[in-house]
Scaffold this motif. Structure first.
Motif, PDB file in Angstrom:
ATOM      1  N   THR A 354       0.818  -1.218   0.000  1.00 59.73           N
ATOM      2  CA  THR A 354       0.000   0.000   0.000  1.00 59.73           C
ATOM      3  C   THR A 354       0.847   1.261   0.000  1.00 59.73           C
ATOM      4  O   THR A 354       0.301   2.367  -0.138  1.00 59.73           O
ATOM      5  CB  THR A 354      -0.912   0.032   1.230  1.00 59.73           C
ATOM      6  OG1 THR A 354      -0.105   0.102   2.417  1.00 59.73           O
ATOM      7  CG2 THR A 354      -1.786  -1.207   1.299  1.00 59.73           C
ATOM      8  N   SER A 360      -3.291   4.213  -2.453  1.00 59.78           N
ATOM      9  CA  SER A 360      -3.505   2.945  -1.757  1.00 59.78           C
ATOM     10  C   SER A 360      -3.541   3.090  -0.237  1.00 59.78           C
ATOM     11  O   SER A 360      -3.813   2.113   0.461  1.00 59.78           O
ATOM     12  CB  SER A 360      -2.401   1.943  -2.130  1.00 59.78           C
ATOM     13  OG  SER A 360      -2.383   1.703  -3.514  1.00 59.78           O
ATOM     14  N   GLU A 362      -5.647   4.380   1.730  1.00 60.69           N
ATOM     15  CA  GLU A 362      -6.940   4.088   2.353  1.00 60.69           C
ATOM     16  C   GLU A 362      -7.113   2.592   2.603  1.00 60.69           C
ATOM     17  O   GLU A 362      -7.780   2.193   3.563  1.00 60.69           O
ATOM     18  CB  GLU A 362      -8.082   4.606   1.486  1.00 60.69           C
ATOM     19  CG  GLU A 362      -8.172   3.968   0.111  1.00 60.69           C
ATOM     20  CD  GLU A 362      -9.313   4.528  -0.721  1.00 60.69           C
ATOM     21  OE1 GLU A 362     -10.481   4.355  -0.315  1.00 60.69           O
ATOM     22  OE2 GLU A 362      -9.027   5.138  -1.777  1.00 60.69           O
ATOM     23  N   TYR A 363      -6.500   1.756   1.762  1.00 60.92           N
ATOM     24  CA  TYR A 363      -6.631   0.312   1.953  1.00 60.92           C
ATOM     25  C   TYR A 363      -5.811  -0.162   3.144  1.00 60.92           C
ATOM     26  O   TYR A 363      -6.197  -1.106   3.841  1.00 60.92           O
ATOM     27  CB  TYR A 363      -6.229  -0.423   0.678  1.00 60.92           C
ATOM     28  CG  TYR A 363      -7.062  -0.009  -0.504  1.00 60.92           C
ATOM     29  CD1 TYR A 363      -8.421  -0.304  -0.559  1.00 60.92           C
ATOM     30  CD2 TYR A 363      -6.507   0.719  -1.554  1.00 60.92           C
ATOM     31  CE1 TYR A 363      -9.201   0.098  -1.632  1.00 60.92           C
ATOM     32  CE2 TYR A 363      -7.271   1.122  -2.629  1.00 60.92           C
ATOM     33  CZ  TYR A 363      -8.622   0.811  -2.662  1.00 60.92           C
ATOM     34  OH  TYR A 363      -9.389   1.215  -3.716  1.00 60.92           O
ATOM     35  N   LEU A 366      -7.970   0.589   6.148  1.00 59.68           N
ATOM     36  CA  LEU A 366      -9.021  -0.412   6.297  1.00 59.68           C
ATOM     37  C   LEU A 366      -8.466  -1.725   6.842  1.00 59.68           C
ATOM     38  O   LEU A 366      -9.085  -2.375   7.692  1.00 59.68           O
ATOM     39  CB  LEU A 366      -9.709  -0.651   4.961  1.00 59.68           C
ATOM     40  CG  LEU A 366     -10.564   0.502   4.415  1.00 59.68           C
ATOM     41  CD1 LEU A 366     -11.015   0.191   2.988  1.00 59.68           C
ATOM     42  CD2 LEU A 366     -11.766   0.755   5.315  1.00 59.68           C
ATOM     43  N   LEU A 379      -7.966  -8.651   4.972  1.00 57.49           N
ATOM     44  CA  LEU A 379      -7.607  -7.623   4.001  1.00 57.49           C
ATOM     45  C   LEU A 379      -6.096  -7.544   3.803  1.00 57.49           C
ATOM     46  O   LEU A 379      -5.616  -7.400   2.675  1.00 57.49           O
ATOM     47  CB  LEU A 379      -8.163  -6.265   4.431  1.00 57.49           C
ATOM     48  CG  LEU A 379      -7.999  -5.119   3.423  1.00 57.49           C
ATOM     49  CD1 LEU A 379      -8.438  -5.553   2.025  1.00 57.49           C
ATOM     50  CD2 LEU A 379      -8.782  -3.894   3.870  1.00 57.49           C
ATOM     51  N   LEU A 383      -4.177  -8.033   0.267  1.00 60.19           N
ATOM     52  CA  LEU A 383      -3.173  -7.098  -0.234  1.00 60.19           C
ATOM     53  C   LEU A 383      -1.857  -7.815  -0.508  1.00 60.19           C
ATOM     54  O   LEU A 383      -1.163  -7.533  -1.492  1.00 60.19           O
ATOM     55  CB  LEU A 383      -2.966  -5.963   0.766  1.00 60.19           C
ATOM     56  CG  LEU A 383      -4.149  -5.002   0.936  1.00 60.19           C
ATOM     57  CD1 LEU A 383      -3.936  -4.107   2.157  1.00 60.19           C
ATOM     58  CD2 LEU A 383      -4.356  -4.165  -0.321  1.00 60.19           C
TER      59      LEU A 383
END
Length: 541
Positions: A354, A360, A362-363, A366, A379, A383
């Motif tokens: 990320t 990226s 924001e991922y 999360l 998650l 990733l």
């Protein structure tokens, strides 16, 4: 920690680090691209037999990328503007350029032809890095970002380098064996039992590489890839190589300029690798770059109402560091269909994946929220799979990781012993509180048991004799190839007159695909019109 386990964690950082945009216009033809003559025109190529030097490419419509290129692909690549489609072909090259009459291999190529009505400049050849990334899969995914160059007169061309994807891609362990190895030992080996597991895994990995791809391991050097590039240029019918290299592709481009200086055309090298091949220097640069990117992410995250990593960047670094430490002993559960847990190795890859782009971040937020609130790692595992080019549904991998190992070990065999590597631990922790304790293990390199023990072509990036200057792009917040490396590559290639540097004050790995108007305009002016920006030109974020 044995070699391939050490490099497993390193590759989670450096696969895209080194893991992924050319002489005045030559023989521009006003003919529509579909009407022009065959590429090479049957001309010979010095030093190669006629069946290679005089070959013509058989371009056909492209199928969907294979799992070895992109395990997530399900359909042929989408067309570009004006209905421009993608075509694929195979280029035959010598396995060993020292024995040009011997065995050959085929390299997979892809192209989109220059725009209708454009005065064709030539073929602009892309390499997007890795080493180990498939250009056949990557160029169509990024094609719209380069459409101004296609409409301006370039055929957009990319390829799977030797040892990658459908170009005799390196195969070592099976997909299931790769998953099992990470689950069996997904952390740093600290006990005698863990060291024995790691040593066994290393032996199994190397034996599998030799069994499945032993004929390739000695021939996948960057210098051989550069020789492939020149044969490609010749067969495509260009007097000069117009080239766009990203990340490791910049190392390939610099190597080409050293080997074939009189064939250098307009070239862009974006996200430039550091030319210093000392593993300690390279490792510390990686640790510093990813820590810098993480700090920038945390500075942004703590401005949000509920940053999962804490209320300030210092707390965030400590929280993530503690998370990785906890995963060493207790992997997090996931709902993965194959039963995988989130190990520290997988979480490491998920986190750094990320940091390659500000888009990226924001991922990562999360994923960290999920860890904090649910104590699960779905998650971060996803990733990690995307970064490692693994299809989460089927468990299929591309060839990127074994190709990365083989190419790096062809270029730089050997490495430090475990004791020598760990003697630098304090330096790495100082460079990065979060990543340093893991990145120090990358210093193990290829180890004593890898079958290639001596580099056939030691790296040389001197490009002072090149026919054209080569434009370097450096990004202030690049985690994988920090801008300091671009500055050193500029000097290694011959200084500002040979390799002027364009700086972008933004975040992420690479400048052109950021779509900064300043960067795009400067690069397009060089590639299309031959107007190169002065050294140290700076584009704002």
């Amino acid at each position: 920690m044995p070699t391939h386990r050490r490099t497993h964690i390193s590759r989670a950082v450096t696969a895209a680090t080194l893991l992924a945009l050319t002489a005045a216009c030559t023989s521009g033809s006003s003919d529509r691209p579909e009407e022009r003559a065959p590429e090479s025109g049957g001309a010979p190529y010095e030093g190669l037999p006629d069946e290679l030097g005089r070959q013509s490419l058989d371009w056909t419509s492209c199928p969907a990328a294979s799992p070895s290129q992109d395990p997530m692909a399900t359909a042929p690549p989408d067309e570009l503007a004006e209905g421009a489609g993608w075509e694929c072909a195979d280029l035959e090259v010598p396995l060993d350029y020292g024995q040009p009459e011997g065995d050959t291999i085929e390299l997979a190529l892809i192209r989109a032809r220059a725009g209708d009505g454009a005065e064709r400049i030539g073929s602009l050849v892309f390499n997007f890095g890795g080493p180990g990334g498939s250009g056949v899969a990557t160029l169509p995914a990024a094609g719209e970002s380069f459409d101004s160059l296609r409409e301006g007169g370039y055929d957009l061309v990319s390829f799977d380098p030797r040892g990658v994807g459908e170009s005799e891609g390196i195969v070592c362990l099976s997909d299931a064996e790769r998953d099992a190895a990470v689950q069996e030992l997904g952390s740093l080996p600290e006990t005698d039992e863990e060291r024995e597991i790691a040593e066994r895994q290393e032996r199994e990995f190397i034996a599998a590489c030799e069994e499945n791809s032993g004929h390739m391991l000695r021939h996948v050097s960057t210098a051989n890839a550069a020789r492939d590039l020149d044969l490609m240029r010749h067969v495509l019918g260009d007097d000069a190589l117009y080239y766009f290299g990203v990340s490791y592709g910049t190392q390939l481009g610099a190597t080409y300029a050293n080997l074939f200086p009189d064939k250098v055309g307009r070239t862009v090298l974006d996200a430039v690798v550091d030319p210093d091949d000392d593993p300690v220097h390279q490792g510390l640069l990686n640790a510093m770059g990813f820590q810098r990117a993480l700090d920038h992410y945390l500075e942004d995250c703590v401005q949000q109402s509920d940053c999962p990593a804490g209320e300030n960047p210092a707390d965030g670094n400590l929280w993530i560091s503690d998370l990785l430490t906890d995963l060493e002993d207790a992997p997090l559960p996931t709902t993965d269909a194959s039963g995988r847990d989130l190990t520290v190795t997988l979480a490491f890859a998920g986190i750094i994946s990320t940091l390659y782009s500000e888009d990226s971040w924001e991922y990562l937020t999360l994923a960290l929220e999920e860890v904090r609130d649910q104590s699960t790692g779905d998650l971060l595992l996803l990733l990690s799979d995307l970064y490692n080019e693994r299809n989460p549904a089927t468990g299929e991998y591309s060839t990127q990781e074994p190709a990365f190992t083989a190419i790096r070990c062809a270029d730089q065999p050997g490495g430090l012993s475990e004791e020598e590597a760990l003697s630098h631990q304090d330096e790495f922790v100082e460079a990065s509180q979060v990543f340093g304790p893991y990145m120090v293990w990358s210093l193990g390199g290829c180890g004593d048991h890898w079958p290639v023990t001596e580099a056939a072509d030691p790296p040389n990036y001197d490009a002072t004799d090149s026919a054209e200057p080569l434009l370097l792009l450096g990004t202030a917040g690049d985690p994988a190839t920090p801008i300091e490396g671009a500055e050193r590559m500029r000097e290694a290639m011959g200084g500002p007159e040979t390799a002027p540097l364009l700086r972008w004050e933004g975040e992420g790995h690479g400048a052109y695909l950021s779509e900064s108007p300043c960067v795009v305009e400067a690069v397009d002016a060089w590639l299309l019109n031959g107007e190169i920006p002065p050294d140290d030109t700076t584009c704002p974020a």
